[in-house]
Write an enzyme that holds these catalytic residues in place. Structure first.
Site, PDB file in Angstrom:
ATOM      1  N   CYS A   1       0.863  -1.092   0.147  1.00 25.00           N
ATOM      2  CA  CYS A   1      -0.064   0.108   0.125  1.00 25.00           C
ATOM      3  C   CYS A   1       0.701   1.158   0.114  1.00 25.00           C
ATOM      4  CB  CYS A   1      -0.910   0.018   1.169  1.00 25.00           C
ATOM      5  SG  CYS A   1      -1.839   1.451   1.348  1.00 25.00           S
TER       6      CYS A   1
ATOM      7  N   CYS B   1       0.457   3.104   3.581  1.00 25.34           N
ATOM      8  CA  CYS B   1       0.796   2.520   4.957  1.00 25.34           C
ATOM      9  C   CYS B   1       2.014   1.518   4.849  1.00 25.34           C
ATOM     10  CB  CYS B   1      -0.346   2.099   5.799  1.00 25.34           C
ATOM     11  SG  CYS B   1      -0.962   0.588   4.994  1.00 25.34           S
TER      12      CYS B   1
ATOM     13  N   CYS C   1      -7.524  -1.280   1.070  1.00 26.91           N
ATOM     14  CA  CYS C   1      -6.547  -1.794   2.100  1.00 26.91           C
ATOM     15  C   CYS C   1      -7.198  -1.936   3.642  1.00 26.91           C
ATOM     16  CB  CYS C   1      -5.390  -0.596   2.298  1.00 26.91           C
ATOM     17  SG  CYS C   1      -4.201  -0.851   3.572  1.00 26.91           S
TER      18      CYS C   1
ATOM     19  N   CYS D   1      -5.445   0.843   6.376  1.00 30.20           N
ATOM     20  CA  CYS D   1      -5.661   2.131   6.191  1.00 30.20           C
ATOM     21  C   CYS D   1      -6.997   2.687   5.629  1.00 30.20           C
ATOM     22  CB  CYS D   1      -4.432   2.931   5.711  1.00 30.20           C
ATOM     23  SG  CYS D   1      -3.955   2.548   4.104  1.00 30.20           S
TER      24      CYS D   1
ATOM     25  N   CYS E   1      -8.420  -5.873  -9.832  1.00 30.43           N
ATOM     26  CA  CYS E   1      -8.001  -4.619 -11.088  1.00 30.43           C
ATOM     27  C   CYS E   1      -7.547  -3.268 -10.035  1.00 30.43           C
ATOM     28  CB  CYS E   1      -9.061  -4.290 -11.902  1.00 30.43           C
ATOM     29  SG  CYS E   1      -8.643  -3.337 -13.124  1.00 30.43           S
TER      30      CYS E   1
END
Length: 130
Positions: free
Chosen positions: A42, A45, A91, A94, A114
């Site tokens: 991510c 984070c 995510c 976060c 995707c």
């Protein structure tokens, strides 16, 4: 988390996608054609979201994966924006928007995550570990 980026540390495009649930233009992302082995983390984070071992070329213009790195990596929720019924992926750590998941991917899962390149940070595999 200590490696979380402040919102003002993100580029305008990263902020648009991850915080405002935007989408980068097809074929514009830096990871669409990437074959590098490693983990896709991510951008907000640093949590590992996807592995290069589940990445495949979907022909859609966005990096696509048939499964997340773990069941705890991502969460999904129904997205009814733009007059469509889709499943949003974000995510789990976060809540950054990543993209969408569709039921038209390869086996063994039949799923296609995707994902927007700008929501990801590729950490290449350390080849010396082998």
């Amino acid at each position: 988390m200590s490696n979380e980026k402040e919102s003002n540390d993100l580029t305008p495009e990263q902020r648009y996608v991850t915080q405002d649930h935007g989408t980068e233009p097809a074929y514009s992302g830096k990871y669409n054609d990437t074959k590098t082995e490693g983990s896709y983390n991510c951008v907000c984070c640093g949590v590992e979201l996807f592995s290069s071992s589940s990445k495949f070329d979907s022909g859609t213009g966005w990096p696509s994966f048939w499964e997340p790195a773990s069941e705890e990596s991502v969460e999904t929720q129904e997205d009814l924006t733009l007059g469509m019924k889709r499943i949003e992926v974000h995510c789990q750590n976060c809540q950054a928007h990543l993209g969408h998941v569709f039921p038209d991917g390869p086996q063994p899962t039949g799923l296609r995550y995707c994902i927007n390149s700008v929501s990801l940070d590729l950490e290449p595999k350390n080849l010396e570990e082998d």
